[in-house]
Design an enzyme around this catalytic site. Structure first.
Site, PDB file in Angstrom:
ATOM      1  CG  ASP A 231      -0.312  -0.469   2.494  1.00 52.90           C
ATOM      2  OD1 ASP A 231       0.925  -0.414   2.590  1.00 52.90           O
ATOM      3  OD2 ASP A 231      -1.036  -0.889   3.404  1.00 52.90           O
TER       4      ASP A 231
ATOM      5  CG  ASN B  93      -8.903  -1.406  11.895  1.00 58.01           C
ATOM      6  OD1 ASN B  93      -7.960  -2.050  11.426  1.00 58.01           O
ATOM      7  ND2 ASN B  93      -9.429  -0.372  11.282  1.00 58.01           N
TER       8      ASN B  93
ATOM      9  CG  HIS C 251      -5.781  -2.136   8.752  1.00 56.63           C
ATOM     10  ND1 HIS C 251      -5.899  -0.930   9.400  1.00 56.63           N
ATOM     11  CD2 HIS C 251      -4.451  -2.358   8.652  1.00 56.63           C
ATOM     12  CE1 HIS C 251      -4.689  -0.457   9.667  1.00 56.63           C
ATOM     13  NE2 HIS C 251      -3.796  -1.316   9.237  1.00 56.63           N
TER      14      HIS C 251
ATOM     15  CD  GLU D 273      -8.840   1.063   7.647  1.00 54.50           C
ATOM     16  OE1 GLU D 273      -8.746   0.115   8.455  1.00 54.50           O
ATOM     17  OE2 GLU D 273      -8.352   2.188   7.862  1.00 54.50           O
TER      18      GLU D 273
HETATM   19  C1  GLP Z   1      -0.366  -0.155   8.610  1.00 51.70           C
HETATM   20  C2  GLP Z   1      -0.157  -0.834   7.272  1.00 51.70           C
HETATM   21  C3  GLP Z   1      -0.289  -2.309   7.416  1.00 51.70           C
HETATM   22  C4  GLP Z   1       0.348  -2.712   8.745  1.00 51.70           C
HETATM   23  C5  GLP Z   1      -0.502  -2.243   9.882  1.00 51.70           C
HETATM   24  C6  GLP Z   1       0.071  -2.504  11.256  1.00 51.70           C
HETATM   25  O1  GLP Z   1      -0.812   1.082   8.585  1.00 51.70           O
HETATM   26  N1  GLP Z   1      -0.898  -0.350   6.161  1.00 51.70           N
HETATM   27  O2  GLP Z   1       0.303  -2.946   6.303  1.00 51.70           O
HETATM   28  O3  GLP Z   1       0.445  -4.108   8.811  1.00 51.70           O
HETATM   29  O4  GLP Z   1      -0.851  -0.904   9.696  1.00 51.70           O
HETATM   30  O5  GLP Z   1       1.153  -1.660  11.520  1.00 51.70           O
HETATM   31  P1  GLP Z   1       2.035  -1.684  12.815  1.00 51.70           P
HETATM   32  O6  GLP Z   1       3.074  -2.705  12.608  1.00 51.70           O
HETATM   33  O7  GLP Z   1       2.602  -0.303  12.868  1.00 51.70           O
HETATM   34  O8  GLP Z   1       1.173  -1.989  13.980  1.00 51.70           O
END
Ligand code: GLP
Length: 246
Positions: A70, A139, A141, A146
């Site tokens: 992404d 959440n 995702h 989402e």
């Molecule tokens: C992000 C990304 C995801 C990631 C998730 C968890 O914003 N788009 O690909 O896996 O949130 O992130 P974190 O490792 O900072 O908890």
């Protein structure tokens, strides 16, 4: 047939070591593979360990390709909080992955339908993703899919929830907030990867991890779609795992 494996470690450090070791050995035995790459705080530590292994000569990415999950829409290309900058900082500038072989979703056109279709076509032309690295949002995702995302969704422009924008706000300089939209691979795109490595560390990842393992598909928790993947390996720490019911 769904098939998943779970490996639990004492803490996030041990998880990072194990995931880096797994990626290094997969690349070593299959140097021409196509990687699906994730960002987020969890993966900083993992890429650090992977770079250490690269410097020790454990593997080469010179014949590999990568596609990131992404990217935010609306940030200037060099913005420090973009996932493009993150990937350069933590991985790309340290390893031998050829510049043109590392792709993130193009957002120059605002995440247009044509840009999203081109990303899907590029993944397909590369023969699909062999190993997808995946984190999980609090959440539930995956990528930026989402809650409410269709399980057969493809790469597209999405609106980010307030909770995701807040969770990522610390990555942005003071006075700036997380953009409201992004382009993400779809859940359908992610599920087509031949192998998925899902990483969950910290107590805040317990609930979404439970949703992956419960086996009940729930559109409110995109990660629950992973349960039926044919080759899913979950790496978790005790804090995320403690109290999980299968
Ligand atoms: C992000 C990304 C995801 C990631 C998730 C968890 O914003 N788009 O690909 O896996 O949130 O992130 P974190 O490792 O900072 O908890």
């Amino acid at each position: 047939m769904p098939s998943f494996k779970t490996t639990i470690f004492a803490d996030a450090d041990a998880v990072a070591d194990a995931v880096a070791a797994q990626v290094a050995s997969t690349v070593k035995s299959h140097p021409q593979l196509t990687l699906g790459l994730a960002t987020g705080k969890t993966f900083r530590q993992i890429y650090d360990r992977l770079v250490e292994r690269f410097r020790e000569g454990a593997f080469s990415l010179s014949a590999a390709r990568s596609f990131n999950l992404d990217e935010y829409v609306g940030l200037p290309p060099k913005h420090p909080a973009s996932f493009t900058a993150y990937m350069d900082d933590v991985l790309f500038r340290h390893v031998d992955l050829p510049a043109g072989a590392a792709r993130l979703p193009s957002v120059a056109g605002g995440g247009s339908l044509a840009e999203c279709a081109a990303y899907e076509a590029a993944i397909e032309a590369a023969g699909g993703i062999d190993l997808q690295l995946l984190g999980i949002g609090r959440n539930g995702h995956i990528g930026f899919n989402e809650p409410g995302s269709s399980f057969d969704s493809r790469t597209r422009l999405v609106a980010l929830t307030d909770s995701t924008r807040q969770a990522n706000a610390a990555d942005f300089p003071e006075g700036e907030s997380t953009p409201p939209s992004a382009v993400t691979m779809g859940i359908g795109t992610i599920l087509e990867a031949r192998q998925i490595v899902l990483v969950a560390t910290g107590a805040h990842k317990h609930a979404p991890l439970q949703a992956v393992l419960s086996g009940i598909p729930d559109a409110d928790c995109p990660a629950s779609a992973l349960h039926n993947h044919r080759n899913l390996h979950i790496f978790a720490d005790e804090a995320a795992w403690s109290g999980i019911k299968i």
